[in-house]
Design an enzyme around this catalytic site. Sequence first.
Site, PDB file in Angstrom:
ATOM      1  N   CYS A 133       0.838  -1.209   0.000  1.00 11.49           N
ATOM      2  CA  CYS A 133       0.000   0.000   0.000  1.00 11.49           C
ATOM      3  C   CYS A 133       0.873   1.260   0.000  1.00 11.49           C
ATOM      4  O   CYS A 133       1.516   1.543  -0.981  1.00 11.49           O
ATOM      5  CB  CYS A 133      -0.999  -0.039   1.166  1.00 11.49           C
ATOM      6  SG  CYS A 133      -2.348   1.133   0.949  1.00 11.49           S
ATOM      7  N   HIS A 243      -3.694  -5.292   0.587  1.00 12.08           N
ATOM      8  CA  HIS A 243      -3.161  -5.605   1.915  1.00 12.08           C
ATOM      9  C   HIS A 243      -3.203  -7.096   2.236  1.00 12.08           C
ATOM     10  O   HIS A 243      -4.123  -7.542   2.916  1.00 12.08           O
ATOM     11  CB  HIS A 243      -3.986  -4.876   2.975  1.00 12.08           C
ATOM     12  CG  HIS A 243      -3.658  -3.438   3.107  1.00 12.08           C
ATOM     13  ND1 HIS A 243      -2.612  -2.986   3.866  1.00 12.08           N
ATOM     14  CD2 HIS A 243      -4.242  -2.343   2.575  1.00 12.08           C
ATOM     15  CE1 HIS A 243      -2.561  -1.668   3.811  1.00 12.08           C
ATOM     16  NE2 HIS A 243      -3.531  -1.245   3.028  1.00 12.08           N
ATOM     17  N   GLU A 245      -1.647  -8.651   4.458  1.00  7.71           N
ATOM     18  CA  GLU A 245      -1.526  -8.920   5.908  1.00  7.71           C
ATOM     19  C   GLU A 245      -2.842  -8.730   6.654  1.00  7.71           C
ATOM     20  O   GLU A 245      -2.972  -9.161   7.797  1.00  7.71           O
ATOM     21  CB  GLU A 245      -0.436  -8.022   6.516  1.00  7.71           C
ATOM     22  CG  GLU A 245      -0.820  -6.575   6.784  1.00  7.71           C
ATOM     23  CD  GLU A 245      -1.073  -5.747   5.533  1.00  7.71           C
ATOM     24  OE1 GLU A 245      -0.678  -6.186   4.427  1.00  7.71           O
ATOM     25  OE2 GLU A 245      -1.698  -4.685   5.649  1.00  7.71           O
TER      26      GLU A 245
END
Length: 317
Positions: A133, A243, A245
Amino acid sequence: MCRPVFVFAVLLAAYLSDQFVLITCSIVQNYRPIIGILAQENLEEDLYAQGSSYIAASYVKYIEGAGGRVIPIRINQTSEEYVKIFNSINGLLLPGGDVDLQKSAFSRAAKIFYDLAIKANDVSDYFPIWGTCQGMQQLTVLTSNKNLLTLTNTKAVALPLTFTQGAQNSRLFKNFPKDLLQSLEVENITSNYHSWSLSLQNYSQSVKLKRFYKVLTTNSDGRKEFISTMEAYHYPFYAVQWHPEKSPFEWIDKPGMIHTDSAIRASFYTSLFFISEAMKSQHRFPLPSEEEKALIYNYSPVFCGLDSIFIQNYYFD
Ligand SMILES: *[C@@H]1O[C@H](CO)[C@@H](O)[C@H](O)[C@H]1NC(C)=O
Ligand SMILES: *[C@@H]1O[C@H](CO)[C@@H](O)[C@H](O)[C@H]1NC(C)=O
Ligand SMILES: *[C@@H]1O[C@H](CO)[C@@H](O)[C@H](O)[C@H]1NC(C)=O
């Protein structure tokens, strides 16, 4: 891949010892890789904040879940300090967030590490960088020396990836299971939480970016097509606008947050890939005691509540 320095050393050893040596061209794997995650300014009026900079714990877990260990890289250190850290770690993760990509202490540190990584890789000292990001946006600014980003309507939305032709033989996606690539292509499982994007248009018009990065996936907000995954042609640098994660490690109840098994597998395959890259780096701390002092285990994450965009953060002064 063969490292010239390594091959030269083997040839020299063969010559000196006057023995026949079969040169098998393989790199010694480093099965104890350490990833530096760069902290950033804490800009929020944050009830839980215990310091003026932070790292979201989800990035730490993301690395740990794939067989890597983490050291936090704090902002506002001297260049000399950053060089020491660079020579001790096996990869850099530039996380998401919300700081200025040209003026922040985060961007200053990112530039120092980026320049060191370019130099190192140029002399076959393998050093991977992963940008997520804001981390991806920071990489585009570092490579082009400009901010070429544009506003898109991509806050809190899960999207399917549109793969380019080049994705098939990319380093990043090459070893993903076929069914997972299929899921990424047809299911809305990549979490997007960004206002800024690199449009395909600005990428195509920037000679620097076009020569440096290969586009692996794109997305659209309905008006602008933007780059969602890319890797550098000649450097082990990787970047995702989405994202990976978040799916396994963030729990705010919001649109765009996806916890399906395919989303979690996708997350895992990206981190596993990055760690496999870090295993090609032989950097290490000069002393075990220095390694011990630097590791994230010296810090405790703070629970920020279920409504927080990051469920736990590490805070630093
Ligand atoms: C970093 O340095 C800047 C400028 O000196 C200062 O304003 C800021 O508070 C510092 N932040 C941290 C986390 O050290
Ligand atoms: C291209 O980059 C400029 C900044 O240099 C930005 O103002 C503009 O919105 C971008 N255009 C697109 C289509 O991405
Ligand atoms: C998935 O994302 C696409 C945009 O690429 C959108 O058109 C579609 O409605 C989304 N599907 C769901 C189920 O959210």
